[in-house]
Design a protein around this motif. Sequence first.
Motif, PDB file in Angstrom:
ATOM      1  N   ASP A  93     101.166  35.347   4.187  1.00  0.00           N
ATOM      2  CA  ASP A  93     102.036  34.765   3.134  1.00  0.00           C
ATOM      3  C   ASP A  93     101.799  33.117   3.403  1.00  0.00           C
ATOM      4  OD1 ASP A  93     102.773  37.376   2.368  1.00  0.00           O
ATOM      5  OD2 ASP A  93     104.826  37.033   3.445  1.00  0.00           O
ATOM      6  N   ALA A  94     101.623  32.781   4.552  1.00  0.00           N
ATOM      7  CA  ALA A  94     101.574  31.212   4.636  1.00  0.00           C
ATOM      8  C   ALA A  94     100.134  30.777   4.439  1.00  0.00           C
ATOM      9  CB  ALA A  94     101.784  30.869   6.183  1.00  0.00           C
ATOM     10  N   THR A  95      99.099  31.802   4.521  1.00  0.00           N
ATOM     11  CA  THR A  95      97.669  30.843   4.430  1.00  0.00           C
ATOM     12  C   THR A  95      96.884  31.552   3.360  1.00  0.00           C
ATOM     13  OG1 THR A  95      96.788  32.830   5.728  1.00  0.00           O
ATOM     14  CG2 THR A  95      97.723  30.841   7.171  1.00  0.00           C
ATOM     15  N   TRP A  96      97.273  32.574   2.789  1.00  0.00           N
ATOM     16  CA  TRP A  96      96.377  32.953   1.632  1.00  0.00           C
ATOM     17  C   TRP A  96      95.936  32.249   0.483  1.00  0.00           C
ATOM     18  CZ3 TRP A  96      97.274  33.526  -3.661  1.00  0.00           C
ATOM     19  CH2 TRP A  96      98.465  33.217  -4.163  1.00  0.00           C
ATOM     20  N   ARG A  97      96.758  31.143   0.259  1.00  0.00           N
ATOM     21  CA  ARG A  97      96.319  29.990  -0.739  1.00  0.00           C
ATOM     22  C   ARG A  97      95.317  29.430  -0.227  1.00  0.00           C
ATOM     23  NH1 ARG A  97     101.556  30.793  -0.969  1.00  0.00           N
ATOM     24  NH2 ARG A  97     102.731  31.020  -2.977  1.00  0.00           N
ATOM     25  N   SER A  98      95.094  29.115   0.944  1.00  0.00           N
ATOM     26  CA  SER A  98      93.814  28.395   1.597  1.00  0.00           C
ATOM     27  C   SER A  98      92.548  29.132   1.115  1.00  0.00           C
ATOM     28  CB  SER A  98      94.193  28.300   3.180  1.00  0.00           C
ATOM     29  OG  SER A  98      93.901  29.337   3.832  1.00  0.00           O
ATOM     30  N   ALA A  99      92.406  30.288   0.753  1.00  0.00           N
ATOM     31  CA  ALA A  99      91.157  30.871   0.397  1.00  0.00           C
ATOM     32  C   ALA A  99      91.134  30.977  -1.020  1.00  0.00           C
ATOM     33  CB  ALA A  99      91.401  32.322   1.050  1.00  0.00           C
ATOM     34  N   LEU A 100      91.729  30.214  -1.853  1.00  0.00           N
ATOM     35  CA  LEU A 100      91.534  30.401  -3.416  1.00  0.00           C
ATOM     36  C   LEU A 100      90.078  29.830  -3.801  1.00  0.00           C
ATOM     37  CD1 LEU A 100      95.158  29.004  -4.943  1.00  0.00           C
ATOM     38  CD2 LEU A 100      94.280  31.667  -4.852  1.00  0.00           C
ATOM     39  N   GLY A 101      89.376  30.477  -4.508  1.00  0.00           N
ATOM     40  CA  GLY A 101      88.432  29.937  -5.162  1.00  0.00           C
ATOM     41  C   GLY A 101      87.139  30.410  -4.002  1.00  0.00           C
ATOM     42  N   GLN A 102      87.339  30.927  -2.893  1.00  0.00           N
ATOM     43  CA  GLN A 102      86.301  31.278  -2.112  1.00  0.00           C
ATOM     44  C   GLN A 102      85.922  32.545  -2.094  1.00  0.00           C
ATOM     45  OE1 GLN A 102      87.407  30.107   1.840  1.00  0.00           O
ATOM     46  NE2 GLN A 102      88.830  28.330   1.082  1.00  0.00           N
ATOM     47  N   ARG A 103      84.549  32.872  -2.721  1.00  0.00           N
ATOM     48  CA  ARG A 103      84.189  34.090  -3.065  1.00  0.00           C
ATOM     49  C   ARG A 103      83.809  34.944  -1.788  1.00  0.00           C
ATOM     50  NH1 ARG A 103      83.225  31.693  -7.724  1.00  0.00           N
ATOM     51  NH2 ARG A 103      83.238  33.046  -9.768  1.00  0.00           N
ATOM     52  N   GLU A 104      83.555  34.223  -0.674  1.00  0.00           N
ATOM     53  CA  GLU A 104      83.254  34.860   0.485  1.00  0.00           C
ATOM     54  C   GLU A 104      84.484  35.180   1.324  1.00  0.00           C
ATOM     55  OE1 GLU A 104      83.791  30.182   1.574  1.00  0.00           O
ATOM     56  OE2 GLU A 104      83.044  31.668  -0.187  1.00  0.00           O
ATOM     57  N   ARG A 105      85.819  34.992   0.674  1.00  0.00           N
ATOM     58  CA  ARG A 105      86.992  35.526   1.258  1.00  0.00           C
ATOM     59  C   ARG A 105      87.661  36.650   0.543  1.00  0.00           C
ATOM     60  NH1 ARG A 105      89.337  32.012   4.875  1.00  0.00           N
ATOM     61  NH2 ARG A 105      90.386  33.675   5.376  1.00  0.00           N
ATOM     62  N   GLU A 106      86.537  37.235  -0.362  1.00  0.00           N
ATOM     63  CA  GLU A 106      86.877  38.451  -1.482  1.00  0.00           C
ATOM     64  C   GLU A 106      87.859  39.613  -0.526  1.00  0.00           C
ATOM     65  OE1 GLU A 106      85.615  41.597  -4.718  1.00  0.00           O
ATOM     66  OE2 GLU A 106      84.179  40.165  -3.853  1.00  0.00           O
ATOM     67  N   THR A 107      86.984  39.895   0.622  1.00  0.00           N
ATOM     68  CA  THR A 107      87.557  41.053   1.266  1.00  0.00           C
ATOM     69  C   THR A 107      88.858  40.699   1.706  1.00  0.00           C
ATOM     70  OG1 THR A 107      85.399  41.986   1.751  1.00  0.00           O
ATOM     71  CG2 THR A 107      87.341  42.457   3.268  1.00  0.00           C
ATOM     72  N   ASP A 108      88.986  39.538   2.423  1.00  0.00           N
ATOM     73  CA  ASP A 108      90.219  38.724   3.187  1.00  0.00           C
ATOM     74  C   ASP A 108      91.310  38.971   2.041  1.00  0.00           C
ATOM     75  OD1 ASP A 108      88.847  38.534   5.499  1.00  0.00           O
ATOM     76  OD2 ASP A 108      88.235  36.449   4.978  1.00  0.00           O
ATOM     77  N   LEU A 109      91.185  38.578   1.078  1.00  0.00           N
ATOM     78  CA  LEU A 109      92.282  38.454  -0.172  1.00  0.00           C
ATOM     79  C   LEU A 109      92.700  39.801  -0.763  1.00  0.00           C
ATOM     80  CD1 LEU A 109      90.876  35.076  -1.699  1.00  0.00           C
ATOM     81  CD2 LEU A 109      93.162  35.428  -0.907  1.00  0.00           C
ATOM     82  N   ARG A 110      91.404  40.784  -0.826  1.00  0.00           N
ATOM     83  CA  ARG A 110      91.711  41.889  -1.079  1.00  0.00           C
ATOM     84  C   ARG A 110      92.860  42.670  -0.200  1.00  0.00           C
ATOM     85  NH1 ARG A 110      86.675  44.581  -4.440  1.00  0.00           N
ATOM     86  NH2 ARG A 110      87.525  46.327  -3.459  1.00  0.00           N
ATOM     87  N   ASP A 111      92.521  42.465   1.180  1.00  0.00           N
ATOM     88  CA  ASP A 111      93.305  43.137   2.112  1.00  0.00           C
ATOM     89  C   ASP A 111      94.784  42.520   2.076  1.00  0.00           C
ATOM     90  OD1 ASP A 111      90.949  44.594   2.926  1.00  0.00           O
ATOM     91  OD2 ASP A 111      90.524  43.405   4.656  1.00  0.00           O
ATOM     92  N   TYR A 112      94.818  41.338   2.109  1.00  0.00           N
ATOM     93  CA  TYR A 112      96.201  40.643   1.936  1.00  0.00           C
ATOM     94  C   TYR A 112      97.148  41.316   0.656  1.00  0.00           C
ATOM     95  CZ  TYR A 112      99.650  37.291   0.929  1.00  0.00           C
ATOM     96  OH  TYR A 112     101.041  36.835   0.505  1.00  0.00           O
ATOM     97  N   PHE A 113      96.252  41.258  -0.388  1.00  0.00           N
ATOM     98  CA  PHE A 113      97.045  41.777  -1.703  1.00  0.00           C
ATOM     99  C   PHE A 113      97.477  43.108  -1.495  1.00  0.00           C
ATOM    100  CE2 PHE A 113      96.089  37.748  -3.362  1.00  0.00           C
ATOM    101  CZ  PHE A 113      97.410  37.109  -4.018  1.00  0.00           C
ATOM    102  N   ALA A 114      96.499  43.900  -0.915  1.00  0.00           N
ATOM    103  CA  ALA A 114      96.687  45.451  -0.633  1.00  0.00           C
ATOM    104  C   ALA A 114      97.761  45.672   0.200  1.00  0.00           C
ATOM    105  CB  ALA A 114      95.258  46.165  -0.071  1.00  0.00           C
TER     106      ALA A 114
END
Length: 363
Positions: A93-114
Amino acid sequence: MERNPLIAVDTQPDSPSAIYGHPRASARLRPLIADVGKRSGEFPDYLANHLPMVLEAMGRLGAAPERLEAYARHYTLAHAVPFPPPAVSSLTDATWRSALGQRERETDLRDYFADVVSRIGGNEAIRLHLPALFPGVAASATHGLMRLAYAVLRRDEMEIGIALGYWAATYLAFPQPPLAGSPTVDDPAELILSMQSEPSFRNIVVSSTLLWKWIEAVGHIPAFQQRLGRLAPRDDLLIRMRQASLALYAGTMSFEALHAVTGSHWLRLVSPHLDKPQILAVHFWEVVLSLYTKIGMPDLPSAEMLDAWRKLQVPPDEAIAAAAIASDDEHDHSLVFSALEEYRHTGDPLYRVVAARRVGLIE
């Protein structure tokens, strides 16, 4: 309420639709979408993967399971749709915004929101997290919004998490210069037409055919930045946007204006899950402003022309839907489904006209 005289008002909300899903399609759709949904939100090079959404649209338009399966195979192979990239590192919750716009972090962001959806549910995940994504609604040329809208339509918790991750990974926001005073423009049509007199919006050159690259490039033009934040988030904003988008598309039948029509449908689906949906609508319309420059900033059709088009004879909805189902162009499925759904919601026959034109049933 004062309105633009060129644009018709909504007069017949929730009018009936003649289109029903195929009786065998619904049972096949969910597992099929779950399977194709495992792949990335984009395919080479940075094009939006429409497949999970258009399968739903095709199913609701009446496609048989066999057609859905054949189209899924065709689309995946024709576009070489990859799986998401390897995970980099987990997000919180504290770090997900740091990955905004980074396509290489798609899996990390999908996992976070899942994980977020599993903890608090899809509706609450949208309400709490989507406002941070509002400014980046240009993500993957607005297809993050599309994927979320279809996930909401299907009440699909897994797809809600995937859609939020996709939107976040492809997040694309305009610069937000400080404004003097409050937003002053109530009518989105007025704002878009005001761009016609600005010379710097003519002859724009972008070294890419990607729609989101055009959006990004226009965002760097000073005169465009001066128009950001001008539109007031009024309660009737989405209605006005819907009407202006339909007029623009009817007048141009352009690829860019198509996304304004379908996007208005997506906004209507997502809006009930937000505390301040008008803010998202404002950001979406700024994307439409950027695309308006790509189609040469034409005038909107006159009220008389729009009324004349509304009176055209068009084939039955079933024929329009069948033509879309038979097509291999994902934008045919998307536009026809959204247009028929918006016709059902508003009763405006112009939606049926543009749908029939899109699939070549009328001129």
